[in-house]
Each structure stands twice: as structure tokens, then as C-alpha cells.
Design a protein around this motif. Structure first.
Motif, PDB file in Angstrom:
ATOM      1  N   ARG A   1     -11.077  -0.680  -3.964  1.00 60.00           N
ATOM      2  CA  ARG A   1     -10.896  -0.789  -5.410  1.00 60.00           C
ATOM      3  C   ARG A   1     -12.262  -1.030  -6.041  1.00 60.00           C
ATOM      4  O   ARG A   1     -13.174  -1.558  -5.381  1.00 60.00           O
ATOM      5  CB  ARG A   1      -9.972  -1.962  -5.767  1.00 60.00           C
TER       6      ARG A   1
ATOM      7  N   VAL B   1      -8.182   1.371   1.638  1.00 58.30           N
ATOM      8  CA  VAL B   1      -8.221   1.955   0.288  1.00 58.30           C
ATOM      9  C   VAL B   1      -8.903   0.932  -0.611  1.00 58.30           C
ATOM     10  O   VAL B   1      -8.347  -0.129  -0.876  1.00 58.30           O
ATOM     11  CB  VAL B   1      -6.802   2.248  -0.245  1.00 58.30           C
TER      12      VAL B   1
ATOM     13  N   PRO C   1       4.711   5.599  -4.405  1.00 60.78           N
ATOM     14  CA  PRO C   1       4.989   6.314  -5.650  1.00 60.78           C
ATOM     15  C   PRO C   1       4.537   7.760  -5.496  1.00 60.78           C
ATOM     16  O   PRO C   1       3.551   8.029  -4.821  1.00 60.78           O
ATOM     17  CB  PRO C   1       4.152   5.578  -6.699  1.00 60.78           C
ATOM     18  N   GLN C   2       5.272   8.677  -6.106  1.00 60.39           N
ATOM     19  CA  GLN C   2       4.997  10.104  -5.880  1.00 60.39           C
ATOM     20  C   GLN C   2       5.145  10.921  -7.167  1.00 60.39           C
ATOM     21  O   GLN C   2       6.217  11.467  -7.431  1.00 60.39           O
ATOM     22  CB  GLN C   2       6.002  10.660  -4.866  1.00 60.39           C
ATOM     23  N   GLU C   3       4.059  11.019  -7.905  1.00 51.70           N
ATOM     24  CA  GLU C   3       4.132  11.901  -9.067  1.00 51.70           C
ATOM     25  C   GLU C   3       4.115  13.371  -8.636  1.00 51.70           C
ATOM     26  O   GLU C   3       4.427  14.251  -9.429  1.00 51.70           O
ATOM     27  CB  GLU C   3       3.022  11.586 -10.089  1.00 51.70           C
TER      28      GLU C   3
ATOM     29  N   LEU D   1       8.032   0.459 -12.061  1.00 49.91           N
ATOM     30  CA  LEU D   1       7.742   0.902 -10.684  1.00 49.91           C
ATOM     31  C   LEU D   1       7.071  -0.209  -9.878  1.00 49.91           C
ATOM     32  O   LEU D   1       7.418  -0.458  -8.718  1.00 49.91           O
ATOM     33  CB  LEU D   1       6.810   2.116 -10.700  1.00 49.91           C
TER      34      LEU D   1
ATOM     35  N   ARG E   1       0.875  -1.154   0.000  1.00 52.93           N
ATOM     36  CA  ARG E   1       0.000   0.000   0.000  1.00 52.93           C
ATOM     37  C   ARG E   1       0.920   1.213   0.000  1.00 52.93           C
ATOM     38  O   ARG E   1       2.112   1.077   0.297  1.00 52.93           O
ATOM     39  CB  ARG E   1      -0.947   0.014   1.209  1.00 52.93           C
ATOM     40  N   SER E   2       0.393   2.350  -0.332  1.00 53.61           N
ATOM     41  CA  SER E   2       1.225   3.546  -0.356  1.00 53.61           C
ATOM     42  C   SER E   2       1.495   3.963   1.076  1.00 53.61           C
ATOM     43  O   SER E   2       0.556   4.281   1.821  1.00 53.61           O
ATOM     44  CB  SER E   2       0.529   4.655  -1.137  1.00 53.61           C
TER      45      SER E   2
ATOM     46  N   TYR F   1       9.044  11.544 -14.300  1.00 53.61           N
ATOM     47  CA  TYR F   1       7.714  10.933 -14.237  1.00 53.61           C
ATOM     48  C   TYR F   1       7.235  10.853 -12.791  1.00 53.61           C
ATOM     49  O   TYR F   1       6.182  11.360 -12.437  1.00 53.61           O
ATOM     50  CB  TYR F   1       7.766   9.553 -14.889  1.00 53.61           C
TER      51      TYR F   1
ATOM     52  N   ASN G   1       4.485  15.222   0.947  1.00 56.18           N
ATOM     53  CA  ASN G   1       5.069  14.601  -0.251  1.00 56.18           C
ATOM     54  C   ASN G   1       6.505  15.063  -0.455  1.00 56.18           C
ATOM     55  O   ASN G   1       7.369  14.276  -0.861  1.00 56.18           O
ATOM     56  CB  ASN G   1       4.273  15.017  -1.497  1.00 56.18           C
TER      57      ASN G   1
ATOM     58  N   PHE H   1       7.779  11.896   2.708  1.00 63.45           N
ATOM     59  CA  PHE H   1       7.070  11.325   3.863  1.00 63.45           C
ATOM     60  C   PHE H   1       8.050  10.805   4.912  1.00 63.45           C
ATOM     61  O   PHE H   1       7.732   9.881   5.668  1.00 63.45           O
ATOM     62  CB  PHE H   1       6.123  10.194   3.427  1.00 63.45           C
TER      63      PHE H   1
HETATM   64  C1  LIG Z   1       2.384   6.626 -10.530  1.00 62.32           C
HETATM   65  C2  LIG Z   1       1.782   6.933  -9.199  1.00 62.32           C
HETATM   66  C3  LIG Z   1       1.983   8.175  -8.632  1.00 62.32           C
HETATM   67  C4  LIG Z   1       1.469   8.463  -7.366  1.00 62.32           C
HETATM   68  N1  LIG Z   1       1.728   9.699  -6.803  1.00 62.32           N
HETATM   69  C5  LIG Z   1       1.357   9.947  -5.528  1.00 62.32           C
HETATM   70  C6  LIG Z   1       1.750  11.148  -4.890  1.00 62.32           C
HETATM   71  O1  LIG Z   1       2.372  12.027  -5.489  1.00 62.32           O
HETATM   72  N2  LIG Z   1       1.436  11.314  -3.592  1.00 62.32           N
HETATM   73  C7  LIG Z   1       0.741  10.366  -2.891  1.00 62.32           C
HETATM   74  O2  LIG Z   1       0.494  10.577  -1.700  1.00 62.32           O
HETATM   75  N3  LIG Z   1       0.332   9.209  -3.476  1.00 62.32           N
HETATM   76  C8  LIG Z   1       0.652   8.980  -4.765  1.00 62.32           C
HETATM   77  N4  LIG Z   1       0.300   7.791  -5.361  1.00 62.32           N
HETATM   78  C9  LIG Z   1      -0.386   6.767  -4.577  1.00 62.32           C
HETATM   79  C10 LIG Z   1      -1.843   6.602  -4.960  1.00 62.32           C
HETATM   80  O3  LIG Z   1      -2.617   7.592  -4.358  1.00 62.32           O
HETATM   81  C11 LIG Z   1      -2.258   5.202  -4.491  1.00 62.32           C
HETATM   82  O4  LIG Z   1      -1.537   4.212  -5.213  1.00 62.32           O
HETATM   83  C12 LIG Z   1      -3.749   4.920  -4.671  1.00 62.32           C
HETATM   84  O5  LIG Z   1      -4.528   5.825  -3.934  1.00 62.32           O
HETATM   85  C13 LIG Z   1      -4.090   3.474  -4.216  1.00 62.32           C
HETATM   86  O6  LIG Z   1      -3.698   3.314  -2.870  1.00 62.32           O
HETATM   87  P1  LIG Z   1      -2.618   2.247  -2.391  1.00 62.32           P
HETATM   88  O7  LIG Z   1      -1.356   2.480  -3.193  1.00 62.32           O
HETATM   89  O8  LIG Z   1      -2.403   2.550  -0.934  1.00 62.32           O
HETATM   90  O9  LIG Z   1      -3.181   0.889  -2.639  1.00 62.32           O
HETATM   91  C14 LIG Z   1       0.731   7.502  -6.651  1.00 62.32           C
HETATM   92  C15 LIG Z   1       0.522   6.254  -7.246  1.00 62.32           C
HETATM   93  C16 LIG Z   1       1.036   5.971  -8.493  1.00 62.32           C
HETATM   94  C17 LIG Z   1       0.819   4.596  -9.079  1.00 62.32           C
END
Ligand SMILES: Cc1cc2nc3c(=O)[nH]c(=O)nc-3n(C[C@H](O)[C@H](O)[C@H](O)COP(=O)(O)O)c2cc1C
Length: 230
Positions: free
Chosen positions: A219, A217, A174-176, A158, A19-20, A198, A128, A132
């Protein structure tokens, strides 16, 4: 409600436990372990085996300096923004918008932030730009002339890294978001303007007790995204 999943021993478990992660412990990440993970992730597939991903790993003093530089841009407000690309289409209709709001509301609820508390939400967003608190942030970038198929390849890479991190007991986010200060990131990494940032990927050890790491979270159900044709 804290949960420590430990290292994953199957792909299914790695997917289920990833999870993120938006809060980390102080424990450092062993550079040799990270190198081994990135070595394994090189097996990721890509269209034509082009392997468009290029990766900059940032830790220690370099990460602190980057955080400081991006902090200066943030202090400039909207004048400080340097977006590399548009993150979301505008407008973003439902069901996609509802999904985006859904995770944001779940996260702010876990942090005890009220919907109308813009300052607190901005502060949570700003986290971000500290990665974090993770000890490692890597950046995946590619030449600007690459197109959507190569961007998809970067996403596949990734996910390989994120799942391999789970196998090692590590976590990531991941953090775009970093792309909104793209030029500052590129300059810090010594990349020219022909590269495009990216995404970042914060990497570290999960703070299992942090509420921000423990909200559900959801789906979309399968029938919303899959149709079967016989
Ligand atoms: C390519 C990519 C970029 C993302 N960028 C951010 C971001 O900048 N900040 C953030 O808090 N979460 C970011 N996320 C996380 C998404 O919010 C998260 O994957 C989504 O809400 C699903 O939650 P989970 O990863 O906890 O399952 C990103 C996810 C992906 C795949």
C-alpha cells in the motif's frame, strides 16, 4: 509460505487478514452463516440512509449455469463484451497506474507467469469468470440512475461484508470483472436493464497453500495519501 489467519476477533485483525482470495477449497459455505453476515452488513452506513445496494447471491446449479453463459461470451472474444461501465479512467496516470501494475506484476510473479506471456495472463484473468472456484458469488447492483455517492455506499457495504466474512473465518474477492459481461449477468439474475451490476464478490474458504493467495500486496505510505491541516 502458506498462511491461514483463521477467524478474526477484532476489526483491526479482520482488516489486516483480509486479502483478495483467488483460490478456494471445496468446502461449502453454510447458507445460514452467509444470511447472518448479510443481515449484519445491513447496518452499513449510506448517505441519507438510502441503502442503494441490491444483492443477488448465486450458488450451486445457478452459479454453474452463469459460469457457462459467461464462458460463451468469453469465447466470442471482444464481440462478447458487454461492459456496464468503464472500470478505470483512461488514461490512468501515475501513481495510480503504477499501483495497478504493481499488484498485477506481483500476482503474475506468484503464479510463475512471465510479463510477456499474454496467453497465461489472459488465462489467469479468465479465472475471474469462474469466481476463482468459490462456492458462492454474490452480485451487488443498483438502479442505473444512482450516482457516485450511492456507488460509494455500495463499496462501504462490500467492505462490511468482507470484514464480517473474516470474522467468520471466511474469505472473499471483490470482482468488478463480471461487469464486462453485465447483460449476461443481469439476464441470468432476472434483472431488467434499469439495474447496473457494480461488482461480484467471490466467497469461500481460503486455499491457504495457493501461491496466488500468498504474494505481498503493498500500500502507499500514509504521507502519499493523507495531509494534515491545523
Ligand atoms: C470494487 C473492487 C473490485 C475488484 N475487482 C477485482 C476483479 O475483478 N478481479 C480481481 O482479481 N480483483 C479485483 N479486486 C481486488 C483488487 O485487485 C485488490 O483489492 C487490490 O489489488 C488490493 O489487494 P488485496 O485486496 O489483496 O489487499 C477488486 C477490488 C475492489 C475493491
Amino acid at each position: 509460505m502458506s498462511h491461514n489467519p483463521g477467524p478474526s476477533t477484532s476489526v483491526s485483525e479482520a482488516i489486516a487478514t483480509r486479502r483478495s482470495i483467488r483460490a478456494y477449497t471445496d468446502r461449502p459455505v453454510d447458507p445460514a452463516l452467509l444470511r447472518a453476515i448479510l443481515e449484519k452488513a445491513q447496518r452499513s452506513p449510506s448517505g441519507g440512509n438510502v441503502q442503494p445496494w441490491m444483492v443477488s447471491v448465486v450458488t450451486g446449479a445457478s452459479l454453474a449455469a452463469l459460469i457457462a453463459k459467461v464462458g460463451e461470451r468469453q469465447a466470442m472474444g471482444i464481440m462478447g463484451l458487454q461492459p456496464e461501465y468503464q472500470i478505470y479512467p483512461e488514461p490512468l496516470a501515475d501513481p495510480w497506474m503504477a499501483r495497478r501494475y504493481g499488484v498485477a506484476h506481483a500476482m503474475y510473479a506468484a503464479l510463475g507467469i512471465a510479463r510477456e506471456d499474454r496467453d497465461a495472463r489472459a488465462k489467469a484473468m479468465a479465472a475471474n469468470f469462474t469466481g476463482f472456484g468459490a462456492p458462492v458469488v454474490l452480485f451487488v447492483h443498483c438502479p442505473k440512475f444512482m450516482g457516485p455517492p450511492q456507488w460509494a455506499d455500495m463499496g462501504i457495504w462490500l467492505q462490511s461484508v468482507m470484514l464480517l466474512l473474516r470474522e467468520a473465518g471466511l474469505d472473499s474477492c471483490p470482482q468488478e470483472a463480471w461487469s464486462v459481461y453485465g447483460k449476461t449477468v443481469r439476464d441470468h439474475l432476472g434483472l431488467d436493464d434499469e439495474q447496473i451490476i457494480y461488482s461480484g464478490l467471490a466467497i469461500g474458504w481460503r486455499d491457504t497453500d495457493a501461491p496466488v493467495n500468498n504474494f505481498p500486496v503493498d500500500r502507499a505510505p500514509l504521507n502519499e495519501v493523507v495531509s494534515w491541516h491545523e
